[in-house]
Scaffold this active site. Sequence first.
Site, mmCIF file in Angstrom:
data_model
loop_
_atom_site.group_PDB
_atom_site.id
_atom_site.type_symbol
_atom_site.label_atom_id
_atom_site.label_comp_id
_atom_site.label_asym_id
_atom_site.label_seq_id
_atom_site.Cartn_x
_atom_site.Cartn_y
_atom_site.Cartn_z
ATOM 1 C CB ILE A 169 9.214 -22.623 -20.676
ATOM 2 C CG1 ILE A 169 9.115 -23.227 -19.272
ATOM 3 C CG2 ILE A 169 8.584 -21.228 -20.716
ATOM 4 C CD1 ILE A 169 9.976 -22.536 -18.207
ATOM 5 N NE ARG A 189 21.726 -26.293 -24.411
ATOM 6 C CZ ARG A 189 21.688 -26.578 -23.121
ATOM 7 N NH1 ARG A 189 22.791 -26.590 -22.409
ATOM 8 N NH2 ARG A 189 20.560 -26.857 -22.503
ATOM 9 C CB SER A 190 20.157 -30.557 -29.485
ATOM 10 O OG SER A 190 19.389 -30.477 -28.314
ATOM 11 N NE ARG A 250 17.736 -18.286 -13.412
ATOM 12 C CZ ARG A 250 16.475 -18.693 -13.247
ATOM 13 N NH1 ARG A 250 15.490 -18.028 -13.803
ATOM 14 N NH2 ARG A 250 16.185 -19.750 -12.505
ATOM 15 C CD GLU A 279 16.419 -11.547 -11.345
ATOM 16 O OE1 GLU A 279 16.233 -11.325 -12.556
ATOM 17 O OE2 GLU A 279 15.781 -12.389 -10.703
ATOM 18 C CG HIS A 297 12.725 -13.811 -11.605
ATOM 19 N ND1 HIS A 297 14.069 -14.077 -11.506
ATOM 20 C CD2 HIS A 297 12.173 -14.980 -12.043
ATOM 21 C CE1 HIS A 297 14.314 -15.324 -11.853
ATOM 22 N NE2 HIS A 297 13.168 -15.896 -12.194
#
Length: 337
Positions: A169, A189-190, A250, A279, A297
Site C-alpha cells: 500500500i 523496517r527494511s 491502525r 475504535e 476505517h
Amino acid sequence: MTTETNTQTAAKKPKILVARAIFPEALAKLEESFEVRSNQEDRIFSPEELQKELAGVVGALVAGSERIDASALAQAKDLKIVANISVGYNNFDVSAMTAAGVLATNTPDVLTDTTADFGFALLMATARRMTESEHWVRAGHWDKWSIVNNPLGMDLHHSTIGIIGMGRIGQGIAQRALGFGMQVIYHNRSRLLEADEKACGASYVSKEALLRTADHVVLVLPYTPESHHTIGAQEIALMKPSATLINLARGGIVDDLALAQALKEKKIFAAGLDVFEGEPEVNPELLKLSNVVLTPHIASATEKTRRAMVDLAIDNLCKALEGKRPPSLINAEVLKA
Ligand code: 8YV
C-alpha cells in the site's frame, strides 16, 4: 445470535463460523458446502461469546474485530483455519494459533489500489481542508469569495511526501505521489530492493529525517508491539508546523491524545485519520478540532474490493479445509508440523 443452517443434509456438512455480516451471495455459496453459523446482524461478539462460537467449528471467517488468541481458541478443538477478511492481522496471536495447529490467513493484494487511492484522497482532503470547508459552507458562513479569508490549505504538488511503512500500500501511495510531481521519501523496517525503490521513485531515510523533512507524513505500517505509538508528542515535535499527518494503518500507531494536543496548539497543520485508538470510539479531544479529517476505517471500502476480500477469505478457508495450501497463508509452520 448466530443462525445455524437448518436443512436435513446440514448435519453432514462441516460446521463453520462467519463471525461478521458478509454479502448474501457469498453466504449462500458457503451454505452449499458447510453448515454455517452466521451473524448477519453484524453484532460484535464479546471474547466469551467468540470462544463459544468457535467451539465445534472447523473453520471461521473473521475480521479485525475478532481477537483470535489462546483464550478464544480454548474450546475450538476442531478448528483448522481462521481466515481474516483483512490484510492487517494484529487481531491474530499468530504464535497461539500456530501452537494450536490453526492456519491463519489474510487478504493481501486485492485491496492495495483501493486503499492507496483512499490514502491519497484523505491526504488531499486534509491538506486542502475539504471537510472543514464543506462544514463552513453548510453552516452558512460563505458570504463572499476572499483572497485571504477562504480556508487556505497546503499544496501536494511538488511537495515532499514521507511514507512510513513501505509495503504494497505504501508503494501504491508513492506511485500516486509521483503523478503529483512529489518527492517521495520513506522509512521502513527494511529497505526496499533498488528496483522497487526506482519503480516508486522513493528514497530511503531515517524516521527522524523523514519527520523533519516531509510536508506530508503518511503512516501505512503494520501494528505490532514495536510500532505502538510510532508517532507521539516527541515525533510530532520534529515535524514542520506546516506538515500534515495521515494515519491509514491502525489505531495505536499514533498517540491520539498527543496528536489532539498538537493539533490544538497548531504544532502541525492538520491530520487525516481513518483509524483510531480504541475504535469505533474516537478520542473526544479530536472531535473538538477542525484541523483533522476523521473517517470510519473505510480505506478498503469499495463494494468491488470488499467483495474481493470476502472471496479471497472464502478461498483461503475452502483450500485449507480441502487439505490444500491456502493462497495467503501466514503461518506455514502449521503445515510442516
Ligand atoms: C479492513 C483493514 O476492512 O485490511 C485491513 O487491514 O484495515 C481493512 O481493509 C478492516 O481491517 C476490517 O477487518
